[in-house]
Write a protein that holds these residues in place. Structure first.
Motif, PDB file in Angstrom:
ATOM      1  N   ASP A 181      -5.214  13.353   6.050  1.00 25.45           N
ATOM      2  CA  ASP A 181      -5.442  13.139   4.618  1.00 25.45           C
ATOM      3  C   ASP A 181      -6.138  14.365   4.028  1.00 25.45           C
ATOM      4  OD1 ASP A 181      -5.458  11.906   2.175  1.00 25.45           O
ATOM      5  OD2 ASP A 181      -7.223  10.668   2.575  1.00 25.45           O
ATOM      6  N   ILE A 182      -5.621  15.539   4.348  1.00 21.41           N
ATOM      7  CA  ILE A 182      -6.270  16.790   3.973  1.00 21.41           C
ATOM      8  C   ILE A 182      -6.350  16.966   2.458  1.00 21.41           C
ATOM      9  CG2 ILE A 182      -4.129  18.145   4.084  1.00 21.41           C
ATOM     10  CD1 ILE A 182      -5.829  20.436   5.283  1.00 21.41           C
ATOM     11  N   GLU A 183      -5.406  16.391   1.718  1.00 22.33           N
ATOM     12  CA  GLU A 183      -5.422  16.500   0.257  1.00 22.33           C
ATOM     13  C   GLU A 183      -6.148  15.333  -0.404  1.00 22.33           C
ATOM     14  OE1 GLU A 183      -4.518  19.112  -1.238  1.00 22.33           O
ATOM     15  OE2 GLU A 183      -3.562  20.116   0.466  1.00 22.33           O
ATOM     16  N   TRP A 235       0.849  -1.196   0.000  1.00 24.38           N
ATOM     17  CA  TRP A 235       0.000   0.000   0.000  1.00 24.38           C
ATOM     18  C   TRP A 235       0.880   1.238   0.000  1.00 24.38           C
ATOM     19  CZ3 TRP A 235       0.178   3.793   3.771  1.00 24.38           C
ATOM     20  CH2 TRP A 235      -0.793   4.792   3.679  1.00 24.38           C
ATOM     21  N   GLY A 236       0.358   2.305  -0.587  1.00 20.08           N
ATOM     22  CA  GLY A 236       1.069   3.572  -0.576  1.00 20.08           C
ATOM     23  C   GLY A 236       0.090   4.729  -0.575  1.00 20.08           C
ATOM     24  N   GLY A 237       0.471   5.824   0.050  1.00 16.52           N
ATOM     25  CA  GLY A 237      -0.383   7.001   0.094  1.00 16.52           C
ATOM     26  C   GLY A 237       0.423   8.234   0.463  1.00 16.52           C
ATOM     27  N   ILE A 238      -0.176   9.397   0.244  1.00 15.30           N
ATOM     28  CA  ILE A 238       0.459  10.668   0.584  1.00 15.30           C
ATOM     29  C   ILE A 238      -0.357  11.328   1.687  1.00 15.30           C
ATOM     30  CG2 ILE A 238       1.148  12.945  -0.250  1.00 15.30           C
ATOM     31  CD1 ILE A 238       1.449  11.757  -3.023  1.00 15.30           C
ATOM     32  N   MET A 239       0.311  11.653   2.791  1.00 11.23           N
ATOM     33  CA  MET A 239      -0.359  12.241   3.943  1.00 11.23           C
ATOM     34  C   MET A 239       0.364  13.522   4.364  1.00 11.23           C
ATOM     35  SD  MET A 239      -2.829  10.024   4.712  1.00 11.23           S
ATOM     36  CE  MET A 239      -3.211  10.186   6.452  1.00 11.23           C
ATOM     37  N   THR A 240      -0.229  14.224   5.308  1.00 10.72           N
ATOM     38  CA  THR A 240       0.356  15.447   5.861  1.00 10.72           C
ATOM     39  C   THR A 240       0.656  15.235   7.337  1.00 10.72           C
ATOM     40  OG1 THR A 240      -0.860  16.837   4.297  1.00 10.72           O
ATOM     41  CG2 THR A 240      -0.026  17.902   6.287  1.00 10.72           C
ATOM     42  N   VAL A 241       1.870  15.560   7.744  1.00 11.43           N
ATOM     43  CA  VAL A 241       2.268  15.400   9.145  1.00 11.43           C
ATOM     44  C   VAL A 241       1.561  16.456   9.999  1.00 11.43           C
ATOM     45  CG1 VAL A 241       4.186  15.448  10.778  1.00 11.43           C
ATOM     46  CG2 VAL A 241       4.524  14.487   8.490  1.00 11.43           C
ATOM     47  N   VAL A 242       0.896  15.997  11.056  1.00 12.52           N
ATOM     48  CA  VAL A 242       0.219  16.909  11.977  1.00 12.52           C
ATOM     49  C   VAL A 242       0.998  17.030  13.283  1.00 12.52           C
ATOM     50  CG1 VAL A 242      -1.905  17.348  13.282  1.00 12.52           C
ATOM     51  CG2 VAL A 242      -2.038  16.413  10.969  1.00 12.52           C
ATOM     52  N   SER A 243       1.421  15.914  13.835  1.00 12.98           N
ATOM     53  CA  SER A 243       2.197  15.958  15.079  1.00 12.98           C
ATOM     54  C   SER A 243       2.936  14.646  15.273  1.00 12.98           C
ATOM     55  CB  SER A 243       1.282  16.215  16.286  1.00 12.98           C
ATOM     56  OG  SER A 243       0.463  15.091  16.536  1.00 12.98           O
ATOM     57  N   GLY A 244       3.957  14.686  16.133  1.00  9.91           N
ATOM     58  CA  GLY A 244       4.644  13.472  16.541  1.00  9.91           C
ATOM     59  C   GLY A 244       5.953  13.186  15.856  1.00  9.91           C
ATOM     60  N   LEU A 245       6.277  13.904  14.774  1.00  9.58           N
ATOM     61  CA  LEU A 245       7.544  13.703  14.078  1.00  9.58           C
ATOM     62  C   LEU A 245       8.366  14.985  14.135  1.00  9.58           C
ATOM     63  CD1 LEU A 245       6.494  11.717  10.863  1.00  9.58           C
ATOM     64  CD2 LEU A 245       7.491  10.811  12.964  1.00  9.58           C
ATOM     65  N   SER A 246       9.667  14.834  13.905  1.00  7.68           N
ATOM     66  CA  SER A 246      10.535  16.007  13.900  1.00  7.68           C
ATOM     67  C   SER A 246      10.294  16.874  12.667  1.00  7.68           C
ATOM     68  CB  SER A 246      12.005  15.576  13.945  1.00  7.68           C
ATOM     69  OG  SER A 246      12.318  14.755  12.828  1.00  7.68           O
ATOM     70  N   LYS A 250     -13.229  17.579   7.636  1.00  9.60           N
ATOM     71  CA  LYS A 250     -13.962  16.581   6.852  1.00  9.60           C
ATOM     72  C   LYS A 250     -13.042  15.515   6.265  1.00  9.60           C
ATOM     73  CE  LYS A 250     -17.661  19.774   5.560  1.00  9.60           C
ATOM     74  NZ  LYS A 250     -18.424  20.381   4.428  1.00  9.60           N
ATOM     75  N   ARG A 251     -11.778  15.553   6.652  1.00  5.88           N
ATOM     76  CA  ARG A 251     -10.810  14.563   6.174  1.00  5.88           C
ATOM     77  C   ARG A 251     -10.386  13.645   7.315  1.00  5.88           C
ATOM     78  NH1 ARG A 251     -11.729  14.620   0.878  1.00  5.88           N
ATOM     79  NH2 ARG A 251     -11.309  16.651  -0.083  1.00  5.88           N
ATOM     80  N   LEU A 252      -9.933  12.472   6.938  1.00  8.04           N
ATOM     81  CA  LEU A 252      -9.522  11.495   7.943  1.00  8.04           C
ATOM     82  C   LEU A 252      -8.148  11.817   8.519  1.00  8.04           C
ATOM     83  CD1 LEU A 252     -10.669   8.136   6.309  1.00  8.04           C
ATOM     84  CD2 LEU A 252     -11.499   9.074   8.475  1.00  8.04           C
ATOM     85  N   LEU A 253      -8.006  11.507   9.787  1.00  9.78           N
ATOM     86  CA  LEU A 253      -6.715  11.536  10.462  1.00  9.78           C
ATOM     87  C   LEU A 253      -6.272  10.098  10.696  1.00  9.78           C
ATOM     88  CD1 LEU A 253      -7.426  14.208  13.232  1.00  9.78           C
ATOM     89  CD2 LEU A 253      -6.100  14.575  11.150  1.00  9.78           C
ATOM     90  N   LEU A 254      -4.996   9.851  10.502  1.00 13.40           N
ATOM     91  CA  LEU A 254      -4.408   8.553  10.824  1.00 13.40           C
ATOM     92  C   LEU A 254      -3.550   8.729  12.073  1.00 13.40           C
ATOM     93  CD1 LEU A 254      -3.549   5.606  10.342  1.00 13.40           C
ATOM     94  CD2 LEU A 254      -1.811   6.467   8.746  1.00 13.40           C
TER      95      LEU A 254
END
Length: 225
Positions: free
Chosen positions: A177-179, A62-73, A152-156
């Motif tokens: 998954d804002i985009e 599986w592959g996808g493009i996400m946006t970092v919200v918190s928890g990473l540098s 209205k978008r999912l958070l992982l």
């Protein structure tokens, strides 16, 4: 963005029809809005094709493009690529590099909408998502408030058995998954993902099948103590 372009097109069309806007300017605005809509559609299709090709080249599941919200540098709002390898490892790639996270190191995952994080408290989320300790979503709520589209978008949400590493002292990472490029429905259907993942809401409107059947069971309240 697309709704705004549609409004621009219809407004220009109406003003031209009313005779209050010169034809040249009106047609230019309509052409601009239509061109922008088409370009956004083409760019989205090309991006989806690229991630499919990258997933195939890596022989990933599986592959996808996400946006970092918190928890990473990585900076908040940074785009990143996520993959699940054939060895059941979650790969997170962004401008700062790649991180390889074996699934046994993941304690729990969750998929929920941004508006759910805003409406529910941390204790309630702990119970609903089956977390063993109280998660801290304050920074996530602040990010969602600054990015209304994300409601209205999912958070992982990914929680680890222990902090990720010495440089990134975080027990929980949140992606958005804002985009709408995350391909999260396919992600949730992966067997290795489903056994660790809770989904809110657990029932999709218009679908008879409950999503809870695809997720790991929520722990009993006594087990969370």
């Amino acid at each position: 963005m697309i709704p705004a372009l549609i409004i621009l097109f219809l407004s220009a069309l109406f003003l031209v029809w009313q005779g209050t806007l010169p034809l040249q300017i009106g047609f230019a605005l309509m052409a601009l809005s239509i061109s922008a809509i088409i370009w956004r559609r083409i760019r989205r299709a090309l991006t989806l094709r690229r991630i499919r090709l990258e997933t195939k080249e890596r022989k990933a599941k599986w592959g996808g493009i996400m946006t970092v919200v918190s928890g990473l540098s990585s900076f908040m709002g940074t785009s990143c690529h996520l993959f699940i390898t054939r060895n059941d490892e979650l790969v997170v790639e962004d401008v700062s590099g790649a991180r390889l996270i074996p699934f046994p190191e993941i304690d729990r995952m969750a998929l929920l909408y941004g508006r759910s994080v805003e409406k529910m408290g941390d204790r309630q989320l702990m119970k609903e998502l089956g977390f063993r300790s109280i998660p801290h979503f304050s920074s996530v709520r602040a990010w969602v408030a600054r990015n209304p589209r994300s409601r209205k978008r999912l958070l992982l949400v990914v929680r680890f058995q222990q902090p990720l590493n010495e440089l990134e002292y975080s027990e929980m990472v949140v992606f958005s998954d804002i985009e709408n490029l995350g391909n999260l429905r396919v992600f949730a259907l992966r067997p290795e993902v489903a056994v660790k993942t809770a989904i809110l809401p657990r029932r999709v409107r218009g679908k008879r099948r409950s999503l809870r059947k695809m997720t790991a069971p929520v722990l009993d309240h006594n087990q969370l103590k």
